[in-house]
Scaffold this motif. Sequence first.
Motif, PDB file in Angstrom:
ATOM      1  N   LEU A  78       0.829  -1.207   0.000  1.00 54.56           N
ATOM      2  CA  LEU A  78       0.000   0.000   0.000  1.00 54.56           C
ATOM      3  C   LEU A  78       0.861   1.254   0.000  1.00 54.56           C
ATOM      4  CD1 LEU A  78      -2.845  -1.124   2.423  1.00 54.56           C
ATOM      5  CD2 LEU A  78      -3.116  -0.465   0.023  1.00 54.56           C
ATOM      6  N   LEU A  79       1.962   1.242   0.736  1.00 50.70           N
ATOM      7  CA  LEU A  79       2.880   2.374   0.671  1.00 50.70           C
ATOM      8  C   LEU A  79       3.384   2.579  -0.749  1.00 50.70           C
ATOM      9  CD1 LEU A  79       5.179   2.147   3.846  1.00 50.70           C
ATOM     10  CD2 LEU A  79       3.649   4.023   3.247  1.00 50.70           C
ATOM     11  N   VAL A  80       3.770   1.486  -1.381  1.00 51.58           N
ATOM     12  CA  VAL A  80       4.251   1.542  -2.760  1.00 51.58           C
ATOM     13  C   VAL A  80       3.195   2.132  -3.679  1.00 51.58           C
ATOM     14  CG1 VAL A  80       4.817   0.085  -4.746  1.00 51.58           C
ATOM     15  CG2 VAL A  80       5.970  -0.295  -2.551  1.00 51.58           C
ATOM     16  N   ALA A  81       1.955   1.692  -3.523  1.00 47.92           N
ATOM     17  CA  ALA A  81       0.883   2.169  -4.407  1.00 47.92           C
ATOM     18  C   ALA A  81       0.692   3.672  -4.284  1.00 47.92           C
ATOM     19  CB  ALA A  81      -0.412   1.430  -4.070  1.00 47.92           C
ATOM     20  N   GLY A  82       0.671   4.190  -3.059  1.00 46.22           N
ATOM     21  CA  GLY A  82       0.480   5.623  -2.877  1.00 46.22           C
ATOM     22  C   GLY A  82       1.622   6.437  -3.432  1.00 46.22           C
ATOM     23  N   VAL A  83       2.859   5.994  -3.190  1.00 48.97           N
ATOM     24  CA  VAL A  83       4.028   6.735  -3.675  1.00 48.97           C
ATOM     25  C   VAL A  83       4.060   6.736  -5.198  1.00 48.97           C
ATOM     26  CG1 VAL A  83       6.554   6.691  -3.780  1.00 48.97           C
ATOM     27  CG2 VAL A  83       5.381   6.391  -1.589  1.00 48.97           C
ATOM     28  N   ALA A  84       3.670   5.634  -5.812  1.00 55.27           N
ATOM     29  CA  ALA A  84       3.726   5.539  -7.271  1.00 55.27           C
ATOM     30  C   ALA A  84       2.610   6.318  -7.951  1.00 55.27           C
ATOM     31  CB  ALA A  84       3.665   4.068  -7.687  1.00 55.27           C
ATOM     32  N   CYS A  85       1.433   6.398  -7.326  1.00 54.99           N
ATOM     33  CA  CYS A  85       0.259   6.888  -8.050  1.00 54.99           C
ATOM     34  C   CYS A  85      -0.193   8.283  -7.651  1.00 54.99           C
ATOM     35  CB  CYS A  85      -0.903   5.911  -7.861  1.00 54.99           C
ATOM     36  SG  CYS A  85      -0.567   4.280  -8.566  1.00 54.99           S
ATOM     37  N   MET A  86       0.097   8.710  -6.460  1.00 53.96           N
ATOM     38  CA  MET A  86      -0.359  10.041  -6.062  1.00 53.96           C
ATOM     39  C   MET A  86       0.510  11.089  -6.725  1.00 53.96           C
ATOM     40  SD  MET A  86      -1.450   9.378  -2.112  1.00 53.96           S
ATOM     41  CE  MET A  86      -2.863   8.319  -1.785  1.00 53.96           C
ATOM     42  N   GLY A  87      -0.099  12.226  -7.041  1.00 51.93           N
ATOM     43  CA  GLY A  87       0.595  13.196  -7.871  1.00 51.93           C
ATOM     44  C   GLY A  87       1.379  14.230  -7.123  1.00 51.93           C
ATOM     45  N   GLY A  88       0.785  14.893  -6.149  1.00 54.66           N
ATOM     46  CA  GLY A  88       1.434  16.012  -5.488  1.00 54.66           C
ATOM     47  C   GLY A  88       2.401  15.580  -4.403  1.00 54.66           C
ATOM     48  N   ALA A  89       3.409  16.413  -4.152  1.00 60.81           N
ATOM     49  CA  ALA A  89       4.372  16.121  -3.083  1.00 60.81           C
ATOM     50  C   ALA A  89       3.679  16.060  -1.731  1.00 60.81           C
ATOM     51  CB  ALA A  89       5.470  17.189  -3.070  1.00 60.81           C
ATOM     52  N   SER A  90       2.688  16.935  -1.525  1.00 61.99           N
ATOM     53  CA  SER A  90       1.963  16.937  -0.261  1.00 61.99           C
ATOM     54  C   SER A  90       1.197  15.629  -0.070  1.00 61.99           C
ATOM     55  CB  SER A  90       0.989  18.121  -0.215  1.00 61.99           C
ATOM     56  OG  SER A  90       0.209  18.080   0.949  1.00 61.99           O
ATOM     57  N   ALA A  91       0.538  15.145  -1.118  1.00 65.14           N
ATOM     58  CA  ALA A  91      -0.249  13.913  -1.026  1.00 65.14           C
ATOM     59  C   ALA A  91       0.650  12.706  -0.760  1.00 65.14           C
ATOM     60  CB  ALA A  91      -1.052  13.712  -2.304  1.00 65.14           C
ATOM     61  N   VAL A  92       1.793  12.633  -1.440  1.00 68.24           N
ATOM     62  CA  VAL A  92       2.709  11.508  -1.241  1.00 68.24           C
ATOM     63  C   VAL A  92       3.247  11.515   0.187  1.00 68.24           C
ATOM     64  CG1 VAL A  92       4.965  10.583  -1.897  1.00 68.24           C
ATOM     65  CG2 VAL A  92       3.332  11.277  -3.661  1.00 68.24           C
ATOM     66  N   THR A  93       3.618  12.693   0.688  1.00 68.38           N
ATOM     67  CA  THR A  93       4.130  12.775   2.054  1.00 68.38           C
ATOM     68  C   THR A  93       3.072  12.356   3.060  1.00 68.38           C
ATOM     69  OG1 THR A  93       5.572  14.592   1.384  1.00 68.38           O
ATOM     70  CG2 THR A  93       5.207  14.288   3.748  1.00 68.38           C
ATOM     71  N   ALA A  94       1.856  12.863   2.879  1.00 67.51           N
ATOM     72  CA  ALA A  94       0.777  12.492   3.798  1.00 67.51           C
ATOM     73  C   ALA A  94       0.534  10.983   3.779  1.00 67.51           C
ATOM     74  CB  ALA A  94      -0.501  13.244   3.427  1.00 67.51           C
ATOM     75  N   TRP A  95       0.650  10.378   2.601  1.00 68.81           N
ATOM     76  CA  TRP A  95       0.446   8.930   2.485  1.00 68.81           C
ATOM     77  C   TRP A  95       1.538   8.162   3.250  1.00 68.81           C
ATOM     78  CZ3 TRP A  95      -3.488   6.075   1.294  1.00 68.81           C
ATOM     79  CH2 TRP A  95      -3.298   4.716   1.000  1.00 68.81           C
ATOM     80  N   LEU A  96       2.765   8.607   3.135  1.00 72.81           N
ATOM     81  CA  LEU A  96       3.853   7.928   3.844  1.00 72.81           C
ATOM     82  C   LEU A  96       3.644   7.964   5.356  1.00 72.81           C
ATOM     83  CD1 LEU A  96       6.948   9.206   1.831  1.00 72.81           C
ATOM     84  CD2 LEU A  96       6.201   6.829   2.026  1.00 72.81           C
ATOM     85  N   PHE A  97       2.953   8.996   5.851  1.00 74.22           N
ATOM     86  CA  PHE A  97       2.773   9.161   7.296  1.00 74.22           C
ATOM     87  C   PHE A  97       1.384   8.727   7.781  1.00 74.22           C
ATOM     88  CE2 PHE A  97       6.526  11.703   6.725  1.00 74.22           C
ATOM     89  CZ  PHE A  97       7.202  11.599   7.923  1.00 74.22           C
ATOM     90  N   ARG A  98       0.614   8.060   6.934  1.00 72.16           N
ATOM     91  CA  ARG A  98      -0.685   7.580   7.423  1.00 72.16           C
ATOM     92  C   ARG A  98      -0.477   6.620   8.582  1.00 72.16           C
ATOM     93  NH1 ARG A  98      -6.048   7.316   4.075  1.00 72.16           N
ATOM     94  NH2 ARG A  98      -6.572   6.204   5.993  1.00 72.16           N
ATOM     95  N   ARG A  99      -1.271   6.795   9.639  1.00 74.26           N
ATOM     96  CA  ARG A  99      -1.042   6.025  10.864  1.00 74.26           C
ATOM     97  C   ARG A  99      -1.309   4.542  10.676  1.00 74.26           C
ATOM     98  NH1 ARG A  99      -5.842   4.892  13.406  1.00 74.26           N
ATOM     99  NH2 ARG A  99      -7.690   6.048  12.708  1.00 74.26           N
ATOM    100  N   GLU A 100      -2.146   4.169   9.668  1.00 67.69           N
ATOM    101  CA  GLU A 100      -2.432   2.751   9.491  1.00 67.69           C
ATOM    102  C   GLU A 100      -1.308   2.001   8.777  1.00 67.69           C
ATOM    103  OE1 GLU A 100      -6.362   5.017   8.653  1.00 67.69           O
ATOM    104  OE2 GLU A 100      -4.230   5.209   8.162  1.00 67.69           O
ATOM    105  N   LEU A 101      -0.426   2.731   8.114  1.00 65.73           N
ATOM    106  CA  LEU A 101       0.600   2.104   7.285  1.00 65.73           C
ATOM    107  C   LEU A 101       1.900   1.926   8.067  1.00 65.73           C
ATOM    108  CD1 LEU A 101      -0.094   3.929   3.917  1.00 65.73           C
ATOM    109  CD2 LEU A 101      -0.951   1.725   4.719  1.00 65.73           C
ATOM    110  N   PRO A 102       2.792   1.069   7.598  1.00 64.56           N
ATOM    111  CA  PRO A 102       4.000   0.745   8.367  1.00 64.56           C
ATOM    112  C   PRO A 102       4.822   1.985   8.703  1.00 64.56           C
ATOM    113  CG  PRO A 102       3.747  -0.793   6.554  1.00 64.56           C
ATOM    114  CD  PRO A 102       2.701   0.262   6.352  1.00 64.56           C
ATOM    115  N   ARG A 103       5.289   2.020   9.955  1.00 56.84           N
ATOM    116  CA  ARG A 103       6.110   3.146  10.400  1.00 56.84           C
ATOM    117  C   ARG A 103       7.576   2.935  10.070  1.00 56.84           C
ATOM    118  NH1 ARG A 103       3.898   6.653  13.864  1.00 56.84           N
ATOM    119  NH2 ARG A 103       5.938   7.147  14.761  1.00 56.84           N
ATOM    120  N   TRP A 104       8.035   1.685  10.112  1.00 65.74           N
ATOM    121  CA  TRP A 104       9.465   1.418   9.945  1.00 65.74           C
ATOM    122  C   TRP A 104       9.685   0.466   8.784  1.00 65.74           C
ATOM    123  CZ3 TRP A 104      10.201   5.312  12.523  1.00 65.74           C
ATOM    124  CH2 TRP A 104       9.603   5.546  13.745  1.00 65.74           C
TER     125      TRP A 104
END
Length: 856
Positions: A78-104
């Motif tokens: 899911l991290l991979v999907a968001g980084v690959a498909c989301m367009g804006g830098a803000s959206a990609v960053t927010a996706w990386l920090f979603r609390r449900e997704l892996p932290r480490w």
Amino acid sequence: MAHALVAHSSAHPSPPPATAWEETLARVTSGDATGLAAYLVTLDEPGRRKVAAELPGYVTATARTAGWREWARQGRPLLVAGVACMGGASAVTAWLFRRELPRWLDDDDVELLLGLLRRRPAEWQADVAHRIAARMRLPEPRHWEIAAALVRETGAEPPDGEPFIVGWLRRVHPETTGRDPLLAAYGSRILALDALAQTPLWRVVETVVHLAHEGLLDRAAVIDAVVRRLLRDGPAARAELASLHDRLDLDLDESAGYARDYAALLPAGPVAVADVALAQLRRLEETGRLGEEPFAEAMAALAFRPEKKLLRAAVSWAGEAVLRDAGRADTVLGALATIFTQDTLALQERAARLAVKLAPQAGPAGRETIRQAAAELPSELREQVSAAYGGGIAEAAPPAAPPLPVSECPPLPPPIASPEELVVELTAFRWPPAVWAFERLLAGLAEWSHRDPERLRQALRPWWQPFGPGAYGHAGREIHESLFTAVSRAFLAFAAPERSRKLTAQEPGMRRRPDAPGAPELLYRRRALELVTPFEEGTGYPVLLATPTAGTGHLDPSALLGRLERLEAAGVRALPADLAQALLRLPRRFAAADVERAGRLTSEAGRTCAAWMRDGGMPDPEATVTLRETAYGVRLEAWLGAPGPGLPEEIRALFEVQDGHTYSLTWWPLALPAHRELAAAHLVGYLPWSMDANDRQTQALTALARGDGTLGAATAHALVCGMGHVNPAERAAATDAFLTLAARGEVPAAALSDAVTALVTADLVKLNRVVSVLDDATQAGAHEAVWAVISGVLAGLLPKEGERPRAGAADLLAAGARAARIAGLRAELPEVAAVAGRKGSSRLVQEARRLIQLVA
């Protein structure tokens, strides 16, 4: 023929091609992060936008319902999907920090995500790096490796945030950091970071030393930064930075520039820092480069230090300094006068010997200072100093004992005022569990489910939807029971009774995960779980009987009678655990009017309450504590006598005592506020498991002391377990409990003496830790109770002739002397006299002689 071909083709149609989202979802659920990345880079822009649009909703819905293993498998794809498909830098960053997704992430995951990010323009990558850095928080800067790689590769301005710099410092290395492009940005700031302590300081030190040696960091700036940091941190200064100072090997000229700073480090710096400062000051003084003012400041600071090592060094330096410069005699004598007040006989002897030696050189100020301070010395030393300084120094009066502090019970939090507030509190009920949150939640559930049920159900809907059995302890074929799941089940039974009934129907065939919660914790769990049935059946429960009315856990009798009357008026039968807990929280004495009022109740619960009040409640059980040898060492066990006849089953269950580890010990005395020995019997089996952990479980002792009921062996052993905790902050709870009991005249001195002797002899607690608690209690005014305990352990803990003394025995005698002096006690102590009569001048013998002189 054509018709036949068409029919044949339609009978076995080819599956339609999968959409971009369907293909993505298939790879996500299979855990194929690498394959997903390879697939997503082949998509066109509309395909990636479609996947990006589906991702947030999927994560929100699935995170709560998927099992933890399944969700762990999906997280990285899911991290991979968001980084690959989301367009804006803000959206990609927010996706990386979603609390449900892996932290480490591991190195492979980081490289996979970087491969996707590198496909974007360099300016966009730099923007993402800075946004990631801005979202980082300590203690763990999340996704630091990704941001650092992008900054280095794009040549972007290094982020200024401290979490990013801490992330860099955690990865510095002496051999590689000199080539790191980030060194230029952060090298001069290393020792100024507020969060420097959150880095591996030993490696930072090695790196800084190497960089300074190679000329990549300015040596003078590093020295200045080290000294400034040690001054800034004060008592919190780290030993590693003191080591860095030593590794820089300052010459005399460099040291001389910081003489005043070294003196300023002595009053409060940790021992390692004080050692470094003292070494620098001594070498400056030995070479004649230490002025009178910093010398006097250093002497005065050292004399107030509690550490014997530093005090011995101070006396040694003082003697040498006067030999080099006789004009410093009065300065030295001022420091010696302060050391006279240090309650360590060996130090007092060394200081007195030097003071006697310096008497011919003493000026008027120095002589008067010594005469005043010598009044505090033991008689033999006082007489020696008096003879050297003109005679007539009388013994000082013992210090006045401060009034004993009475520990104030914290007030109860207010009841929950609305369904919305109840849901907020329920959502916040997390680790570590808080007993008053538990009580407020159950009371609020009963109140608002009766008062405004529809409003409460509406407020609870976002809490339980989407529904997942795991939130209520159901995990496969097991039920994981805890205080959290018990509360959640009670709320679910009201909010969604049909869902709750399905869980209840599954439970008979399921295994219950074993744990060792202890009978008091089980009583709390039962109180929550027994609410499930009336809510599932739709009858409800309008008021809890057991909600306490005082911070001690007590329940006012008139409040309980009013609640029972309310249940009778509603035709609702009292729940068993609720009633049992309510009875256990009643005080030990009842007003005649309350007993008469209880006699008018007609329900079964009312009659039980009336009998309880009429008979004066439950008699205190007698507890026996034993030490048992096991394969894992000596264990502490408590035993209770048989419960009296006629007690409710929920109360009879409390007479079964276990041992183990749990995090709810602070709850237990509040369940049994009128039966301290019963609560202590349960604590005895659990507190030893917490003696090396900083889990605040010793706070149970403070609550225990505020209650009522007899005190015996169980209370004594529980209190000694708290006294023996490895952490002084945890031992403070035992001190508070001891002081509370002393202020109320309730210290079970004989039982405490027996418990100290037994647990120290069995090596379950260290004597010096127990002594530290007793010493603190003496300083707070409990000297008489302390003496009663210490005098009771001397026979069992002092060494017999030919035996090696146990660690802490001399401290025990010194603590006894302090308590006896304040109390002005006289006593015959044959065990101490036997030690005092031995040959030699060991500290044990010296302290024994001092104690005998005081009490003879």
